[in-house]
Design a protein around this motif. Structure first.
Motif, PDB file in Angstrom:
ATOM      1  N   VAL A 126      24.020   1.019  62.569  1.00  0.00           N
ATOM      2  CA  VAL A 126      24.996   2.041  62.932  1.00  0.00           C
ATOM      3  C   VAL A 126      25.577   2.697  61.685  1.00  0.00           C
ATOM      4  CG1 VAL A 126      27.228   2.450  64.013  1.00  0.00           C
ATOM      5  CG2 VAL A 126      25.558   0.972  65.129  1.00  0.00           C
ATOM      6  N   ILE A 127      25.880   1.892  60.659  1.00  0.00           N
ATOM      7  CA  ILE A 127      26.427   2.439  59.414  1.00  0.00           C
ATOM      8  C   ILE A 127      25.417   3.375  58.757  1.00  0.00           C
ATOM      9  CG2 ILE A 127      27.167   1.834  57.079  1.00  0.00           C
ATOM     10  CD1 ILE A 127      28.393  -0.704  58.230  1.00  0.00           C
ATOM     11  N   THR A 128      24.156   2.991  58.783  1.00  0.00           N
ATOM     12  CA  THR A 128      23.117   3.829  58.190  1.00  0.00           C
ATOM     13  C   THR A 128      23.037   5.178  58.893  1.00  0.00           C
ATOM     14  OG1 THR A 128      21.830   1.874  57.578  1.00  0.00           O
ATOM     15  CG2 THR A 128      20.663   3.980  57.649  1.00  0.00           C
ATOM     16  N   VAL A 129      23.040   5.141  60.216  1.00  0.00           N
ATOM     17  CA  VAL A 129      22.961   6.387  60.983  1.00  0.00           C
ATOM     18  C   VAL A 129      24.192   7.258  60.728  1.00  0.00           C
ATOM     19  CG1 VAL A 129      22.893   7.354  63.307  1.00  0.00           C
ATOM     20  CG2 VAL A 129      21.481   5.372  62.747  1.00  0.00           C
ATOM     21  N   VAL A 130      25.369   6.639  60.714  1.00  0.00           N
ATOM     22  CA  VAL A 130      26.604   7.390  60.475  1.00  0.00           C
ATOM     23  C   VAL A 130      26.591   8.012  59.087  1.00  0.00           C
ATOM     24  CG1 VAL A 130      29.098   7.174  60.189  1.00  0.00           C
ATOM     25  CG2 VAL A 130      27.971   6.064  62.123  1.00  0.00           C
ATOM     26  N   ALA A 131      26.072   7.264  58.085  1.00  0.00           N
ATOM     27  CA  ALA A 131      26.016   7.800  56.721  1.00  0.00           C
ATOM     28  C   ALA A 131      25.097   9.014  56.647  1.00  0.00           C
ATOM     29  CB  ALA A 131      25.549   6.708  55.757  1.00  0.00           C
ATOM     30  N   VAL A 132      23.961   8.938  57.313  1.00  0.00           N
ATOM     31  CA  VAL A 132      23.031  10.077  57.318  1.00  0.00           C
ATOM     32  C   VAL A 132      23.668  11.270  58.022  1.00  0.00           C
ATOM     33  CG1 VAL A 132      20.812  10.896  58.173  1.00  0.00           C
ATOM     34  CG2 VAL A 132      20.992   8.604  57.186  1.00  0.00           C
ATOM     35  N   LEU A 133      24.319  11.031  59.177  1.00  0.00           N
ATOM     36  CA  LEU A 133      24.975  12.122  59.893  1.00  0.00           C
ATOM     37  C   LEU A 133      26.095  12.740  59.048  1.00  0.00           C
ATOM     38  CD1 LEU A 133      25.179  10.647  63.511  1.00  0.00           C
ATOM     39  CD2 LEU A 133      23.600  12.381  62.641  1.00  0.00           C
ATOM     40  N   PHE A 134      26.831  11.888  58.342  1.00  0.00           N
ATOM     41  CA  PHE A 134      27.891  12.394  57.479  1.00  0.00           C
ATOM     42  C   PHE A 134      27.329  13.271  56.372  1.00  0.00           C
ATOM     43  CE2 PHE A 134      30.275  11.912  53.501  1.00  0.00           C
ATOM     44  CZ  PHE A 134      31.483  12.481  53.875  1.00  0.00           C
ATOM     45  N   LEU A 135      26.191  12.855  55.818  1.00  0.00           N
ATOM     46  CA  LEU A 135      25.559  13.651  54.762  1.00  0.00           C
ATOM     47  C   LEU A 135      25.207  15.040  55.270  1.00  0.00           C
ATOM     48  CD1 LEU A 135      24.265  13.958  51.961  1.00  0.00           C
ATOM     49  CD2 LEU A 135      22.199  12.910  52.890  1.00  0.00           C
ATOM     50  N   PHE A 136      24.579  15.119  56.438  1.00  0.00           N
ATOM     51  CA  PHE A 136      24.198  16.421  56.992  1.00  0.00           C
ATOM     52  C   PHE A 136      25.424  17.227  57.422  1.00  0.00           C
ATOM     53  CE2 PHE A 136      20.118  14.221  57.500  1.00  0.00           C
ATOM     54  CZ  PHE A 136      19.271  15.183  56.955  1.00  0.00           C
ATOM     55  N   LEU A 137      26.459  16.545  57.946  1.00  0.00           N
ATOM     56  CA  LEU A 137      27.682  17.248  58.325  1.00  0.00           C
ATOM     57  C   LEU A 137      28.363  17.846  57.103  1.00  0.00           C
ATOM     58  CD1 LEU A 137      29.738  17.991  60.509  1.00  0.00           C
ATOM     59  CD2 LEU A 137      30.853  15.775  60.117  1.00  0.00           C
ATOM     60  N   PHE A 138      28.384  17.088  56.013  1.00  0.00           N
ATOM     61  CA  PHE A 138      29.011  17.581  54.785  1.00  0.00           C
ATOM     62  C   PHE A 138      28.262  18.801  54.257  1.00  0.00           C
ATOM     63  CE2 PHE A 138      29.372  17.571  50.145  1.00  0.00           C
ATOM     64  CZ  PHE A 138      30.754  17.651  50.011  1.00  0.00           C
ATOM     65  N   ILE A 139      26.933  18.714  54.262  1.00  0.00           N
ATOM     66  CA  ILE A 139      26.124  19.852  53.806  1.00  0.00           C
ATOM     67  C   ILE A 139      26.358  21.061  54.699  1.00  0.00           C
ATOM     68  CG2 ILE A 139      23.762  20.689  53.505  1.00  0.00           C
ATOM     69  CD1 ILE A 139      24.665  18.809  51.321  1.00  0.00           C
ATOM     70  N   PHE A 140      26.453  20.839  56.021  1.00  0.00           N
ATOM     71  CA  PHE A 140      26.665  21.946  56.953  1.00  0.00           C
ATOM     72  C   PHE A 140      28.014  22.624  56.686  1.00  0.00           C
ATOM     73  CE2 PHE A 140      28.548  23.419  60.964  1.00  0.00           C
ATOM     74  CZ  PHE A 140      27.619  24.385  61.318  1.00  0.00           C
ATOM     75  N   ILE A 141      29.048  21.815  56.489  1.00  0.00           N
ATOM     76  CA  ILE A 141      30.383  22.382  56.244  1.00  0.00           C
ATOM     77  C   ILE A 141      30.404  23.148  54.926  1.00  0.00           C
ATOM     78  CG2 ILE A 141      32.790  21.808  55.813  1.00  0.00           C
ATOM     79  CD1 ILE A 141      32.476  19.472  57.757  1.00  0.00           C
ATOM     80  N   MET A 142      29.823  22.572  53.880  1.00  0.00           N
ATOM     81  CA  MET A 142      29.820  23.247  52.580  1.00  0.00           C
ATOM     82  C   MET A 142      28.991  24.534  52.640  1.00  0.00           C
ATOM     83  SD  MET A 142      31.813  21.614  50.689  1.00  0.00           S
ATOM     84  CE  MET A 142      31.435  22.457  49.164  1.00  0.00           C
ATOM     85  N   ARG A 143      27.916  24.498  53.421  1.00  0.00           N
ATOM     86  CA  ARG A 143      27.107  25.711  53.562  1.00  0.00           C
ATOM     87  C   ARG A 143      27.898  26.807  54.278  1.00  0.00           C
ATOM     88  NH1 ARG A 143      24.030  27.938  57.549  1.00  0.00           N
ATOM     89  NH2 ARG A 143      22.247  29.213  56.865  1.00  0.00           N
TER      90      ARG A 143
END
Length: 575
Positions: A286-303
């Motif tokens: 679960v932590i791994t999946v959340v970390a990956v989702l957070f990475l993509f969410l952060f990139i989406f917000i910064m974009r």
């Protein structure tokens, strides 16, 4: 020249790399840990079931080996088999007593081998079949199996290798069959292969897991429909296990028999195994999946907040570099800083556009004045030549030619006086040029001729005035002499490679351009008055450049055997 910069110079790449260097190691550790935990569980389950398969296969092999030894013993030591062989002197009572003793022997022995379906004795001489009957659910099934084995021994015994366990595919079932032949008597045993996996029904393999038997060439002997439905390839190599199946993944283990040519396999659903993972391992996933989702969410917000506005500015600058002054950045409510940048950029583009329009209009006025000057520069030049022609004709008293030439000159100057515009129809320019060439032909009837070829559909195109006539006049001035025949060919056609252009070719049969003049024309070096008054050709080049900019092309070259050639390409623009 525009060059594509490497992607690692972009802000998006640098931002993604920075975030990944922070979160990446955590994600990798969790992925490795989760993978390791899954592999440990798989290995433990595989090893446990592998040991179970090994134990049960040893039991089967021991049972088969015991029955095999009994078959050898009875064929070598039991004298009652002699009575089942063909013998004319044999008493019937002796034959029946021998059958009874043999049946009691194999029936008593069968209780020691519960995994064996039946031990049998078959006399081919008397077509008599004895067998134990502790198999199948009813008498009909037992009778059918016995008849099937009897028919095999009677009709095709050569299908089975004597003295060893063979896999034999019957009408409905698969069997393990072994027998030894002594004269006319067969002694053997068989077992239904479905019976060999009955104990595994009491073992928990999950909802879809099961055990099965397969041949050495990996063809299923039991549960064939299940293997085909799940698309499980049994031909894997290795001594431990394999992950197989397309519809559902199974951990597959197999153990080979030492007494017969078959495998015992266990198929356990991987989902059942992974359910046994500890709770902390699931938390890791679960932590791994959340970390990956957070990475993509952060990139989406910064974009959305940072990179997209910058990309819009970069795209606008690229269009501005290509000359698009109508580009404007949208006034979106993103951030105060980008609102100021967009507003300043739009204001700057508006000022540049206004400044460029003013500079363009000033340049256009200058070009118009220069174009008018170039046209006026041509008129006196031809006027003097025309007077010289009439003077020469008057000297030779060619009054009819003087009249025709005067008419031609009147038409010529009528065209000159009205050609104060920048463009005329191609037909008008060609008529004017033919008028001029006719004057020259009348002057030199024996040494000069011309030919003009132009399709009707192109005669409405507009071209600058005095372009064709000036080049033709230049050919006469520099290629004509009284000793050789001079021909001028004018060809107008649509460009085959660029259908939106017309191609005008003016060619003479003289000696061609001198090398120094041709080099100056090709390098666009201005010609001086000392170069044979070729200033008219230079004026044509300047006029075309002013009127068409880069949309036209004029070429000068000498064609072997044909003299000087001038080829002009103009865009098709009909009046």
């Amino acid at each position: 020249m525009k060059t594509n910069k490497p992607i690692y110079h972009s802000l998006l790449f640098k931002l993604f790399l920075s975030v990944f260097l922070i979160i990446g190691p955590l994600i990798i550790v969790h992925i490795v840990n989760n993978y390791y935990a899954v592999e440990v569980i798989r290995n433990q389950v595989a090893q446990s079931n592998k040991n179970m398969l090994n134990v049960y296969m040893n039991q089967i092999d021991q049972s088969l080996d015991g029955v095999e030894n009994y078959i050898y013993q009875i064929t070598n030591t039991n004298t009652d088999l002699y009575y089942l062989e063909f013998n004319e002197t044999l008493e019937k009572n002796d034959y029946e007593l021998a059958k009874l003793r043999l049946f009691q022997s194999i029936n008593n022995q069968a209780y020691f081998y519960p995994s064996i379906d039946s031990i049998f004795i078959y006399s081919s001489a008397y077509d008599d079949f004895l067998n134990t009957q502790k198999f199948a659910d009813n008498y009909i099934e037992r009778l059918a199996a016995a008849e099937e084995i009897k028919r095999l021994l009677k009709e095709n015994p050569e299908q089975i290798s004597a003295g060893r366990w063979n896999i034999w595919k019957g009408d409905k079932e698969n069997y393990l069959l072994n027998f030894i032949k002594v004269e006319d008597v067969y002694v053997g045993a068989w077992v239904n292969m479905d019976k060999l996996i009955l104990p595994f029904k009491y073992i928990d393999f999950g909802d879809t897991g099961r055990a099965l038997l397969a041949t050495s060439d990996n063809q299923p002997l039991t549960n064939k429909e299940f293997v085909e439905e799940e698309k499980i390839d049994l031909s894997f190599k290795g001594n431990n296990y394999a992950i197989l199946g397309e519809n559902e993944r199974f951990v597959v283990m197999k153990e080979k028999s030492t007494k017969a040519d078959f495998y015992l396999l266990a198929l356990i659903p991987e989902s059942e195994i992974l359910e046994r993972l500890p709770f902390l391992e699931r938390i890791s996933s679960v932590i791994t999946v959340v970390a990956v989702l957070f990475l993509f969410l952060f990139i989406f917000i910064m974009r959305k907040v940072f990179l997209q506005p910058i990309n819009q500015i970069v795209a606008a600058m690229k269009k501005l570099r290509r000359g698009d002054l109508d580009i404007r950045l949208p006034q979106k409510r993103n951030s105060t800083e980008f609102e100021v940048v967009n507003e300043t950029f739009n204001h700057m583009i508006s000022e540049i556009k206004d400044l460029k329009i003013n500079v363009y209009e000033e340049k256009l006025n200058l070009q118009r004045a220069e174009l008018k000057h170039l046209q006026l520069q041509i008129n006196p030049h031809f006027f003097l030549n025309s007077l010289n022609i009439i003077y020469n004709l008057a000297q030779v008293r060619e009054f009819s030619l003087i009249q025709e030439m005067s008419k031609c000159l009147a038409n010529y100057f009528r065209f000159m006086f009205r050609s104060n515009s920048y463009f005329v129809r191609l037909e008008e320019e060609l008529n004017h040029t033919e008028n001029y060439l006719r004057i020259q032909e009348l002057r030199f009837p024996e040494t000069f001729s011309y030919h003009v070829d132009s399709p009707e559909e192109l005669r409405e195109c507009k071209i600058p005035p005095l372009v064709i006539q000036t080049i033709a006049e230049n050919s006469i001035k520099h290629a004509f002499n009284l000793d050789e025949q001079l021909e001028i060919h004018i060809l107008v056609k649509q460009d085959t490679e660029n259908p939106g252009y017309i191609e005008i070719t003016i060619q003479d049969t003289g000696e061609g351009f001198p090398e120094d003049v041709l080099l100056s024309l090709q390098k666009e070096v201005p010609l001086s008055a000392q170069e044979g008054e070729r200033i008219g050709i230079w004026n044509v080049k300047q006029r075309l450049a002013l009127l068409y900019h880069e949309k036209t092309q004029i070429q000068f070259f000498n064609q072997q055997g044909k003299g000087a050639t001038v080829k002009i390409q103009l865009p098709i623009d009909k009046i």
